[in-house]
Motif scaffolding. Structure first.
Motif, PDB file in Angstrom:
ATOM      1  N   ILE A 669     101.076  85.268  74.087  1.00  0.00           N
ATOM      2  CA  ILE A 669      99.898  85.545  74.139  1.00  0.00           C
ATOM      3  C   ILE A 669      99.058  84.219  75.119  1.00  0.00           C
ATOM      4  N   PRO A 670      98.224  84.458  75.871  1.00  0.00           N
ATOM      5  CA  PRO A 670      97.779  83.447  76.744  1.00  0.00           C
ATOM      6  C   PRO A 670      96.951  82.361  75.793  1.00  0.00           C
ATOM      7  N   SER A 671      96.312  82.710  74.753  1.00  0.00           N
ATOM      8  CA  SER A 671      95.591  81.588  73.890  1.00  0.00           C
ATOM      9  C   SER A 671      97.107  80.671  73.344  1.00  0.00           C
ATOM     10  N   LEU A 672      98.067  81.351  72.885  1.00  0.00           N
ATOM     11  CA  LEU A 672      99.259  80.712  72.157  1.00  0.00           C
ATOM     12  C   LEU A 672     100.099  79.772  73.358  1.00  0.00           C
ATOM     13  N   ARG A 673      99.838  80.260  74.508  1.00  0.00           N
ATOM     14  CA  ARG A 673     100.613  79.609  75.528  1.00  0.00           C
ATOM     15  C   ARG A 673     100.072  78.263  75.884  1.00  0.00           C
ATOM     16  N   VAL A 674      98.851  78.407  75.825  1.00  0.00           N
ATOM     17  CA  VAL A 674      97.957  77.218  76.216  1.00  0.00           C
ATOM     18  C   VAL A 674      98.183  75.986  75.191  1.00  0.00           C
ATOM     19  N   GLN A 675      98.120  76.562  73.681  1.00  0.00           N
ATOM     20  CA  GLN A 675      98.444  75.528  72.486  1.00  0.00           C
ATOM     21  C   GLN A 675      99.881  74.960  72.965  1.00  0.00           C
ATOM     22  N   ALA A 676     100.767  76.036  73.157  1.00  0.00           N
ATOM     23  CA  ALA A 676     102.186  75.683  73.219  1.00  0.00           C
ATOM     24  C   ALA A 676     102.442  74.423  74.335  1.00  0.00           C
ATOM     25  N   PHE A 677     101.661  74.462  75.403  1.00  0.00           N
ATOM     26  CA  PHE A 677     101.846  73.496  76.615  1.00  0.00           C
ATOM     27  C   PHE A 677     100.989  72.210  76.018  1.00  0.00           C
ATOM     28  N   GLU A 678     100.197  72.312  75.212  1.00  0.00           N
ATOM     29  CA  GLU A 678      99.409  71.201  74.634  1.00  0.00           C
ATOM     30  C   GLU A 678     100.384  70.472  73.505  1.00  0.00           C
ATOM     31  N   LEU A 679     101.065  71.323  72.839  1.00  0.00           N
ATOM     32  CA  LEU A 679     101.904  70.705  71.879  1.00  0.00           C
ATOM     33  C   LEU A 679     103.271  69.765  72.634  1.00  0.00           C
ATOM     34  N   VAL A 680     103.699  70.612  73.647  1.00  0.00           N
ATOM     35  CA  VAL A 680     104.562  69.855  74.495  1.00  0.00           C
ATOM     36  C   VAL A 680     104.077  68.635  75.148  1.00  0.00           C
ATOM     37  N   GLN A 681     102.912  68.780  75.535  1.00  0.00           N
ATOM     38  CA  GLN A 681     102.315  67.573  76.003  1.00  0.00           C
ATOM     39  C   GLN A 681     102.493  66.254  75.008  1.00  0.00           C
ATOM     40  N   ASN A 682     102.046  66.663  73.940  1.00  0.00           N
ATOM     41  CA  ASN A 682     102.034  65.648  72.762  1.00  0.00           C
ATOM     42  C   ASN A 682     103.586  65.125  72.583  1.00  0.00           C
ATOM     43  N   LEU A 683     104.318  66.025  72.582  1.00  0.00           N
ATOM     44  CA  LEU A 683     105.901  65.682  72.355  1.00  0.00           C
ATOM     45  C   LEU A 683     106.360  64.521  73.394  1.00  0.00           C
ATOM     46  N   PHE A 684     105.970  64.856  74.483  1.00  0.00           N
ATOM     47  CA  PHE A 684     106.451  63.769  75.715  1.00  0.00           C
ATOM     48  C   PHE A 684     105.734  62.673  75.573  1.00  0.00           C
ATOM     49  N   SER A 685     104.187  62.773  75.327  1.00  0.00           N
ATOM     50  CA  SER A 685     103.433  61.621  75.717  1.00  0.00           C
ATOM     51  C   SER A 685     103.835  60.471  74.721  1.00  0.00           C
ATOM     52  N   PHE A 726      99.258  68.206  82.866  1.00  0.00           N
ATOM     53  CA  PHE A 726      99.664  66.919  81.903  1.00  0.00           C
ATOM     54  C   PHE A 726     101.024  66.919  81.519  1.00  0.00           C
ATOM     55  N   VAL A 727     101.624  67.885  81.378  1.00  0.00           N
ATOM     56  CA  VAL A 727     103.240  67.662  80.920  1.00  0.00           C
ATOM     57  C   VAL A 727     103.942  67.221  82.163  1.00  0.00           C
ATOM     58  N   LEU A 728     103.439  67.739  83.329  1.00  0.00           N
ATOM     59  CA  LEU A 728     104.084  66.985  84.521  1.00  0.00           C
ATOM     60  C   LEU A 728     103.873  65.529  84.623  1.00  0.00           C
ATOM     61  N   SER A 729     102.814  64.963  84.118  1.00  0.00           N
ATOM     62  CA  SER A 729     102.345  63.533  84.134  1.00  0.00           C
ATOM     63  C   SER A 729     103.371  63.166  83.267  1.00  0.00           C
ATOM     64  N   ASN A 730     103.416  63.463  81.937  1.00  0.00           N
ATOM     65  CA  ASN A 730     104.398  62.772  81.050  1.00  0.00           C
ATOM     66  C   ASN A 730     105.875  62.857  81.605  1.00  0.00           C
ATOM     67  N   LEU A 731     106.381  63.796  82.232  1.00  0.00           N
ATOM     68  CA  LEU A 731     107.707  63.755  82.593  1.00  0.00           C
ATOM     69  C   LEU A 731     107.982  62.840  83.771  1.00  0.00           C
ATOM     70  N   ALA A 732     106.747  62.553  84.569  1.00  0.00           N
ATOM     71  CA  ALA A 732     106.960  61.582  85.579  1.00  0.00           C
ATOM     72  C   ALA A 732     107.220  60.362  85.069  1.00  0.00           C
ATOM     73  N   LEU A 733     107.194  60.061  83.586  1.00  0.00           N
ATOM     74  CA  LEU A 733     107.402  58.801  82.940  1.00  0.00           C
ATOM     75  C   LEU A 733     108.612  58.632  82.388  1.00  0.00           C
ATOM     76  N   GLY A 734     109.478  59.568  82.878  1.00  0.00           N
ATOM     77  CA  GLY A 734     110.869  59.694  82.570  1.00  0.00           C
ATOM     78  C   GLY A 734     111.833  58.905  83.376  1.00  0.00           C
ATOM     79  N   ASN A 735     113.128  59.095  83.416  1.00  0.00           N
ATOM     80  CA  ASN A 735     114.060  58.324  84.268  1.00  0.00           C
ATOM     81  C   ASN A 735     113.827  58.864  85.615  1.00  0.00           C
TER      82      ASN A 735
END
Length: 842
Positions: A669-685, A726-735
């Motif tokens: 569901i689109p609304s859940l998809r947005v929240q899921a990406f924001e959750l992943v954003q927090n996991l990486f950040s 934003f998830v991309l920006s977090n991944l860019a801080l990886g190895n």
């Protein structure tokens, strides 16, 4: 006399006259005698005999004694109507015997009969319509809860919660079934569901609405208005009623319309809407005069206003039609047609405003409800319309506050629900209500009700509905007004103990309203940190949610966990029933409150973790009801904001990588998809380089990148693209491996380039951060240097030139700052920062 004697007397009557006398004796015995009503209803043979009298007589019987036959029908209808007012003990046999169908068939037959005079028809119809109303309204109350609040029983659909306009189709499952399971046997549930929809079947609807055209007798109109206003709660019922139009053929009994003096509609509005507005206008005193020579029937006006209010609720098109409706005089000319704008005398909204200000209490309350629903559905597009709507809102608030000071408990319940609807989503009205000491008055009512209930001086049902209505009104008043939240939290005598107790009330409506108030209070940080913790409300919210889910199954929509096990309802039956919005009211309010309670600064975050809250919330993300799943995702996102590594591991291990991948995919569901990406954003950040690598490996690098690319495309909504980048920006801080994998994908480079060209500043910011994280050297080195490899990769995109343009042209301070920072990295080696999604409240 016993039932057996009664049946013998009725069946062995020597003549119709004797039978009529015996029926009258039975009627006199039944009226006012609850146990006698139960005895009659539960005697299957006696009930079947009574129903046999509700059949249109054959031609031979009619020719013998029509008048007596009609009297027999009338007396029987009175008895049946009396039986329906007891509760499920009498409703069950009445519904199993298809009594509503018998009544509808008889009404149809009589209305179309050519050998019955208008006088005879108008004499018998009120009895039949009242019996039909009593049965169906009682059934609705049994299955849906009270019309104004749920009441002491654990029913669902009658909640007046703000934001819930109508309930979903046919009969609800889950809470509604679990609530009524102890008193409603599953064997007659289907009969009840069919009965509640029977009047909206095309033939029956035509019969009943044709009566509105053909008769002006209040005794006929009143039960019809009351019946429709109670049963149009379902969307399909409302659509059927609104779509009905006048049949082209004349009535079989040859009656002309006795309402021929009712004016023609001024706009293309449904028949029932035009009929109600015309009737209300003609029956209502305006400026000391009457459009009708009859004395106004206040009960009839109240019922017509209630029906109009139910139909217009949440319907902008109807609101617009009602606003443009004007009354015509008997000669066909519009009253005050020379006026540049409609006057209160001719324009319907003006008539309603007059009714709210003056008149009997029951009419004032009904008019306030109707006017509130009209304005809430649509405030108008023109500036003048919106200004007028605002003026009317303040008038409504003024009158409701006055009525709250003077009226009795039942009236106060209605007024609180109307007040809650009026001020919802309107911060200015909430502030105005606070200035009129409305919160203090409501708190006084709540405390008084609880004290009187403890003394046994208050009916349980009315006490429950009073608590629900008062708590809900307080929640609406506090939702967007911080001063009211503080006033409630610091009130003396304290209010929060009453809220705490309400969270464990046996009434679903009270629990739901208490959750709403807790949610409103949790929007103030100081209250969240202190009052809600000290009072125990925060912890109780967690426990309440666990209790609700436990009693209703796991909330994921599986037939084995939707409350069906309590009723022996099979999977095929569940498939035929939609889930009602209001069966999840408590859970939605509780999870919305948790979104605030688990913010990073809240001491209740630890409580949720200790009470198994993560498992519960992860399970709720699978709920078939989107608002509940959305709130659960939002709460999990807030839990991971600025969280410890152990918390992040707990969330991902509990939810599972496959479930998280699904939520990130286009299938979610689109609304859940947005929240899921924001959750992943927090996991990486909040993760270091090694944790980022582990998380990417757990996802699967290629699969994760593909999900991000899908969500970041230009064809996606901006709300989804923002957290994905934003998830991309977090991944860019990886190895180096992860960074190199990102820039080898042309799609990623195009995503960043397109985001810089986007008119949305919210997209530019994560794109700029991603570029900076990719280009800037590892912060662990002594000096930060641009990565030459990355500079070479982005050379075709002319970053320096584009950054200078953004610095010169952007009106966003954030975009300008990010552009300057990245330009400094390219030219002078600047420091870099990460990002995470902010903890948001609901």
């Amino acid at each position: 006399m016993t039932n057996s004697n009664t049946l013998d007397l009725l069946t062995n009557a020597s003549s119709s006259t004797t039978l009529l006398t015996n029926l009258k004796d039975l009627k006199n015995t039944v009226i006012g005698n609850t146990w006698k009503k139960v005895e009659v209803a539960e005697d299957e043979r006696l009930l079947q005999f009574l129903l046999s009298l509700l059949e249109y007589p054959s031609s031979k019987d009619v020719s013998e004694d029509l008048a007596t036959s009609l009297e027999l029908m009338s007396e029987t209808a009175v008895i049946i109507g009396a039986l329906a007012n007891v509760g499920n003990l009498t409703l069950q046999p009445l519904l199993l015997s298809s009594t509503p169908t018998s009544l509808l068939q008889l009404i149809t037959s009589l209305s179309r009969a050519s050998d019955i005079t208008a006088k005879q028809l108008e004499k018998i119809l009120p009895h039949l319509l009242r019996a039909l109303r009593n049965i169906l309204v009682s059934t609705a109350d049994m299955f849906w809860g009270h019309m104004w609040g749920v009441g002491a029983e654990r029913k669902v659909i009658g909640t007046g919660l703000v934001g819930v306009e109508v309930m979903s189709e046919t009969e609800v499952i889950g809470k509604g079934k679990q609530a009524a399971g102890k008193s409603i046997a599953p064997g007659w549930r289907g009969q009840a569901t069919h009965a509640l929809g029977s009047i909206f079947e095309p033939d029956n609807l035509t019969t009943l609405l044709s009566l509105l055209e053909a008769h002006s007798d209040p005794q006929i109109l009143l039960p019809l208005y009351q019946l429709f206003s109670r049963l149009v709660a379902l969307p399909s019922h409302r659509r059927a009623l609104l779509s009905w139009s006048t049949p082209m053929t004349a009535h079989a009994h040859g009656l002309g319309s006795s309402s021929s003096n009712i004016p023609s509609p001024t706009s293309d509005v449904p028949f029932i809407i035009d009929h109600l507005m015309s009737s209300i206008s003609l029956l209502t005193p305006v400026s000391g005069t009457y459009y009708s020579t009859r004395k106004p029937n206040n009960r009839l006006i109240e019922a017509s206003l209630d029906l109009l209010a139910a139909l217009v609720k949440g319907q902008p098109s109807l609101s617009i039609a009602i606003r443009s409706w004007n009354l015509y005089d008997e000669d066909g000319g519009m009253l005050d047609e020379e006026s540049p704008s409609p006057s209160p005398k001719s324009e319907f909204v003006g008539i309603l405003t007059g009714l709210v200000i003056a008149g009997p209490t029951i009419v004032r309350i009904a008019a306030a409800s109707c006017l509130t629903n009209i304005i809430k559905a649509d405030r108008g597009t023109r500036t003048s319309d919106r200004i007028r709507s605002t003026v009317i809102n303040y008038q409504l608030l003024e009158e409701i506050v006055k009525l709250l000071q003077s009226e009795g408990p039942e009236e106060r319940v209605k007024l609180c629900f109307i007040l809650a609807a009026l001020v919802s989503d309107d911060a200015a009205l909430q502030k105005a209500a606070a200035e009129k000491d409305c919160p203090d008055r409501l708190i006084g009512i709540l405390i008084s009700v609880n004290q009187d209930a403890e003394k046994g001086e208050f009916n349980d049902d009315l006490a429950s509905r009073s608590r629900e209505a008062t708590l809900l009104a307080l929640a609406s008043l506090a939702m967007q007004h911080d001063a009211t939240r503080t006033f409630i939290a610091d009130h003396s005598p304290p209010v929060l103990p009453h809220v705490f107790n309400a969270l464990s009330s046996p009434s679903y409506g009270v629990r739901a309203a208490a959750c709403q108030l807790a949610r409103a209070l949790s929007r103030t940080v100081s209250i969240l940190r202190t009052n809600l913790v000290d009072s125990g409300i925060g912890e109780e919210i967690v426990k309440l949610l666990k209790r609700e889910i436990a009693s209703n199954g796991n909330g994921n929509g599986n037939s084995s966990s939707s409350g069906s096990s309590s009723f022996g309802i099979g999977e095929s039956e569940l498939a035929e029933e939609d889930i009602g919005d209001r069966i999840w009211t408590v859970e939605v309010a509780a999870t919305a409150t948790l979104c605030n309670l688990v913010a990073d600064f809240s001491p209740l975050k630890a409580v949720l973790l200790r009470e198994g809250g993560i498992e519960l919330l992860c399970d709720l993300t699978k709920s078939p009801y989107e608002p509940l799943a959305l709130n659960a995702m939002w709460a999990l996102k807030n839990i991971t904001y600025h969280s410890m590594e152990v918390t992040r591991i707990m969330v991902t291990s509990t939810m599972g990588w496959e479930r998280l991948k699904f939520l990130l995919s286009p299938s979610a569901i689109p609304s859940l998809r947005v929240q899921a990406f924001e959750l992943v954003q927090n996991l990486f950040s909040e993760s270091g380089i090694s944790e980022i690598s582990k998380t990417v490996d757990s996802f699967g690098e290629e699969e994760l990148f593909e999900l991000i690319i899908q969500a970041s495309g230009e064809d996606q909504d901006v709300d989804l693209r923002i957290p994905a980048i934003f998830v991309l920006s977090n991944l860019a801080l990886g190895n180096e491996k992860i960074r190199n994998a990102l820039v080898t994908k042309v799609e990623v480079l195009e995503i960043l380039s397109n985001a810089l060209n986007s008119p949305s500043d919210a997209l530019k910011i994560p794109a700029l951060r991603t570029l900076r994280h990719l280009i800037e050297s590892n912060p662990k080195t002594h000096k930060l240097r641009p990565r030459q490899q990355m500079i070479d990769i982005f050379q075709p995109y002319q970053l320096k030139h584009r950054l200078k343009e953004l610095i010169e042209s952007s009106t966003s301070l954030n975009v300008t700052a990010q552009s300057i920072g990245l330009l400094d990295v390219l030219e002078r080696e600047r420091n870099a920062i990460g990002t995470s999604t902010s903890s948001g409240g609901r």
